[in-house]
Design a protein around this motif. Sequence first.
Motif, PDB file in Angstrom:
ATOM      1  N   ILE A 178       0.832  -1.201   0.000  1.00 40.63           N
ATOM      2  CA  ILE A 178       0.000   0.000   0.000  1.00 40.63           C
ATOM      3  C   ILE A 178       0.870   1.256   0.000  1.00 40.63           C
ATOM      4  O   ILE A 178       0.573   2.235  -0.690  1.00 40.63           O
ATOM      5  N   ARG A 179       1.966   1.205   0.748  1.00 34.35           N
ATOM      6  CA  ARG A 179       2.887   2.346   0.755  1.00 34.35           C
ATOM      7  C   ARG A 179       3.379   2.639  -0.661  1.00 34.35           C
ATOM      8  O   ARG A 179       3.404   3.793  -1.091  1.00 34.35           O
ATOM      9  N   GLU A 180       3.760   1.590  -1.382  1.00 40.40           N
ATOM     10  CA  GLU A 180       4.280   1.790  -2.736  1.00 40.40           C
ATOM     11  C   GLU A 180       3.200   2.295  -3.689  1.00 40.40           C
ATOM     12  O   GLU A 180       3.462   3.156  -4.540  1.00 40.40           O
ATOM     13  N   LEU A 181       1.992   1.769  -3.558  1.00 39.53           N
ATOM     14  CA  LEU A 181       0.901   2.245  -4.416  1.00 39.53           C
ATOM     15  C   LEU A 181       0.624   3.722  -4.164  1.00 39.53           C
ATOM     16  O   LEU A 181       0.424   4.505  -5.108  1.00 39.53           O
ATOM     17  N   GLN A 182       0.640   4.117  -2.908  1.00 44.11           N
ATOM     18  CA  GLN A 182       0.407   5.516  -2.565  1.00 44.11           C
ATOM     19  C   GLN A 182       1.554   6.406  -3.037  1.00 44.11           C
ATOM     20  O   GLN A 182       1.347   7.516  -3.530  1.00 44.11           O
ATOM     21  N   PHE A 183       2.779   5.895  -2.887  1.00 44.67           N
ATOM     22  CA  PHE A 183       3.946   6.662  -3.326  1.00 44.67           C
ATOM     23  C   PHE A 183       3.909   6.872  -4.846  1.00 44.67           C
ATOM     24  O   PHE A 183       4.165   7.973  -5.347  1.00 44.67           O
ATOM     25  N   ASN A 184       3.562   5.817  -5.571  1.00 46.63           N
ATOM     26  CA  ASN A 184       3.469   5.937  -7.027  1.00 46.63           C
ATOM     27  C   ASN A 184       2.338   6.867  -7.437  1.00 46.63           C
ATOM     28  O   ASN A 184       2.456   7.613  -8.421  1.00 46.63           O
ATOM     29  N   LEU A 185       1.239   6.818  -6.704  1.00 47.40           N
ATOM     30  CA  LEU A 185       0.127   7.741  -6.982  1.00 47.40           C
ATOM     31  C   LEU A 185       0.582   9.185  -6.783  1.00 47.40           C
ATOM     32  O   LEU A 185       0.300  10.065  -7.614  1.00 47.40           O
ATOM     33  N   ALA A 186       1.291   9.438  -5.691  1.00 49.30           N
ATOM     34  CA  ALA A 186       1.790  10.795  -5.432  1.00 49.30           C
ATOM     35  C   ALA A 186       2.732  11.246  -6.540  1.00 49.30           C
ATOM     36  O   ALA A 186       2.680  12.394  -6.993  1.00 49.30           O
ATOM     37  N   ARG A 187       3.585  10.351  -7.006  1.00 48.01           N
ATOM     38  CA  ARG A 187       4.517  10.707  -8.086  1.00 48.01           C
ATOM     39  C   ARG A 187       3.768  10.968  -9.398  1.00 48.01           C
ATOM     40  O   ARG A 187       4.168  11.817 -10.192  1.00 48.01           O
ATOM     41  N   SER A 188       2.688  10.239  -9.615  1.00 47.39           N
ATOM     42  CA  SER A 188       1.879  10.483 -10.810  1.00 47.39           C
ATOM     43  C   SER A 188       1.267  11.879 -10.767  1.00 47.39           C
ATOM     44  O   SER A 188       1.248  12.595 -11.769  1.00 47.39           O
ATOM     45  N   TYR A 189       0.763  12.266  -9.585  1.00 44.38           N
ATOM     46  CA  TYR A 189       0.257  13.640  -9.421  1.00 44.38           C
ATOM     47  C   TYR A 189       1.374  14.656  -9.663  1.00 44.38           C
ATOM     48  O   TYR A 189       1.165  15.680 -10.315  1.00 44.38           O
ATOM     49  N   MET A 190       2.555  14.364  -9.128  1.00 43.97           N
ATOM     50  CA  MET A 190       3.695  15.276  -9.301  1.00 43.97           C
ATOM     51  C   MET A 190       4.034  15.424 -10.780  1.00 43.97           C
ATOM     52  O   MET A 190       4.286  16.530 -11.266  1.00 43.97           O
ATOM     53  N   ASP A 191       4.032  14.304 -11.500  1.00 50.01           N
ATOM     54  CA  ASP A 191       4.381  14.317 -12.915  1.00 50.01           C
ATOM     55  C   ASP A 191       3.397  15.169 -13.723  1.00 50.01           C
ATOM     56  O   ASP A 191       3.762  15.764 -14.733  1.00 50.01           O
ATOM     57  N   ALA A 192       2.152  15.230 -13.236  1.00 51.86           N
ATOM     58  CA  ALA A 192       1.123  16.032 -13.914  1.00 51.86           C
ATOM     59  C   ALA A 192       1.101  17.474 -13.417  1.00 51.86           C
ATOM     60  O   ALA A 192       0.284  18.269 -13.884  1.00 51.86           O
TER      61      ALA A 192
END
Length: 930
Positions: A422-436
């Motif tokens: 779950i930590r990794e899924l959330q971290f990747n989600l945050a990075r996706s927001y950052m990328d956008a």
Amino acid sequence: MTQAKKVLLVGWDGADWKIINPLIDAGLMPNLSRMIQEGVMGNLSTLYPSLSPMLWTSIITGKRPYKHGISGFIEPEPSGDGIRPITNISRKTRALWNIFTLNGIKSIVIGWWPSHPAEPIDGVMVSNHFQKPVAPYGKPWPVSPGSIHPERLIRNLVSLRVHPQELDVNLVLNFIPRLSEIDQEKDHRVETIAKIISESTTINRIATAIMHHEPWDFTAVYYDGIDHFCHGFINYHPPKLQWVNEKDFELYKNVVESGYIYHDYLLGTLLKEAGEDTIVILVSDHGFHSDNLRPRSVPLEPAGPAVQHRHYGIFVAKGPGIKKDELVYGASLLDITPTILTIMGMPIGEDMDGKPLANIFKEKPTIKTIPGWDDIKGHDGCHPPDLKIDPVEAKAVVEQLVALGYIEEPDDNKKKAVEDCIRELQFNLARSYMDAGLYVKSIPILEDLYKSNPDEYRIGIQLVTGYHRIKDFEKARTLLEEILERKKKNAKNAQIKIKEFRERLKNKSADEWTKQEQNEFRRLRKEAGINISAMEFLMGNLLFEEGKYEEALEHFRKAEKKDKLRPELYCKLGDVYLKMGKLVEAETSFKRTLEIDSDNSEAHLGLCRVFLKQKRNLDAIEEGLASVGLIFHNPRAHYYLGIAFHRLGKIIEAIQALKISIIQNPNFVQAHKRLVYIYKNRLKNNLLAEKHERLAKESEEKLKNIQKTMEDISSINKLEHAETSLTSDLTSIMEMQNKLINKPFDINKTIIIVTGLPRSGTSMLMQILEKGGIEIFTDEIRKADENNPKGYFEYEGAKSLKRDSSWLKDAKGKAIKIVVPVIQYLPNLEYIDYRVIFIERDINEIVASQKSMLKHMSKLSDSSVSKILSQQVHLTKVMLALREIPTLYINYNETLIKPNDTVNKINKFLGGLLNTSNMTEAIIPALKRH
């Protein structure tokens, strides 16, 4: 444009032009070479994080990961008892094949990642689990349940699978000519190579067979072989790296090239089966460093191998109506689905993030749009709604809200593996927001993760970057210094533990260490090391943004001493020199970047800026075009191109470049002002000059308001700083809302949303609206009880808004209750307007009321709950303001004291046609209770 009869989409994970081009020149990839000669080719820019399941889902949906829902390689089991490979069940939007099924277009999908379990589409789907050899040769090889649709094909497809031990040795010798020199008892890399070859062969055999025997309009075939060959053997690819073992290099130096050559052979079989009347598109999701930028080691962290990826994948297209032997610039993997929809003569969803690649066609295509494909009813081949799972659910307060009945119950994730997942899924989600560029959405996620995982430095560094982006330099600096100190302390402790480790195992050689001992040593060695260059680079970045250029330069030079092959470092040095007016040094730095990484878009843009300052406008245009050719979505690059064209008197080209910059960033004030000057002084068009003058002023005002709200968000530091953060200035938010309240609207196209925290009076507001004549959107599943004797007025689907918003279109012209924090998942839909009535109540009263209702079931202290609830309210207000959703704020206690005032406000907010006398009757002060 002539519409093609068929489209074939081929995916080569990790394919890169830097490896392909020499092979084509040597005549070793004839099928791809023919595709290029008969069609168009170019780079395909990736997204971040560059993790394949996320990227391939973006390719097939045209949407970024935070929209499509796939955020990593693994996900929790629905039971919460473990983890599993990522499935398509978590995808929350229609893929291309679902859109085609909806429209009676037959699809074949082979091995797409992720495509398990196979979806019941109109056509055939073989999931990415089918080709995996799960048993020794000669033993029963079961078919993974749910891997084939329709099931009638199972028997025939099973016979087409290839086991690694079935491979012809001569095929393997193409990859490893010195195979006989390898001791396969000790070196298992041969097994890895054989497995990759067999899986790629299986994919190809079933793809060509199904294409031959089943009807189809669209086929998508995915191969992971090149990516796997590269992750395992790219360091042995010529030229030899200094730190690579000579013997290993000689044994395995042919593997990567042979992988590409074999895939070219497989491509040839697909092209033959597809025929000349098919448009064929070949793409990769990212590239692979194959030169001096190859990292010596891979980070010991989840998804660490992504450090080997290069920003650009490949794009090739050929077929009826496609240009021949031309280059394509500025393509993104988000553009593939919009382009295929355009080829098929179908509209593009306005909620997609990509664009059709219109410049690949001989004739300009007709581009049609619709608000989105997800809300159109009909059979689409998606899994049934009850299979949709959301692997990431909140804890703490969410558990309390579940007990209250306001949101659905999350999975009970207790095991460490699930928590890590779950930590990794959330971290990747945050990075996706950052990328956008959606830092407002990424920062709260990263703050939560960092608080729970302070020794995960990558999370802290991303958070530093987030603060950096919203110009909260104080927080960024404080956090970076904290990370540095923590890293130094942990490194010192790890060095001591390494000595203890060696002492403990002094009687064993490293070859005799167990797997557990090897992993322990790698972990300690990682912790004991400090990347000085990276730390100096980060500190230099902060100082640069603060305008402290001399100090930034000092840190960048320290970083350079430790790492002279870091392209982003020289790019930043160029930026510093530009700010200091040292144009010669800036030019040298940007050119040094390109010596290291010739495809660096920012370095080309840096040279464009240098040349503009030197009045070398033709050179500036050349570098600006090179920059947008690599990454088209870069409003700054188009703006600088506009300046260069303007200076050379190329007015049409200048206007075009400036308009593109504004399309990509509507609030680009300088671009609007440059257009004002051109229209007023060069074209004497006062009407358009006035238009852009107005837009420039509006953009300046909007940016001021957004900056204020971003600063306000950045002042929130979860839990421990809740009290002080909530005293920050909300004036700008209220000012924005006051302007929106009087915005004209059509109530029949508007959803009226009642929101607020549970137990704040939302049910009373729903009663008021019903009495006034507004139709309530409710399923009446939740019945009235002693806590709400007049009823809850709820719709059960609202609890799952994050996962499914398809029902919203049925709520137009009606009122619905969506509580905080669920309202944050309200989607942007072009064809629906929202008007929100937000009821507020004293937080302590809400906490007391919730405790009373739950019979003291809460596990959290009252103060902790108050802090969390206050933050949720605050962030929701910011979200509503940033999204410009008209919102009326109502106070619960004032409503009980002065009901007429509240009723009149609501009536005015909703158009002034409500029955106010009946509305007042719904307000019963006696119902106030704890």
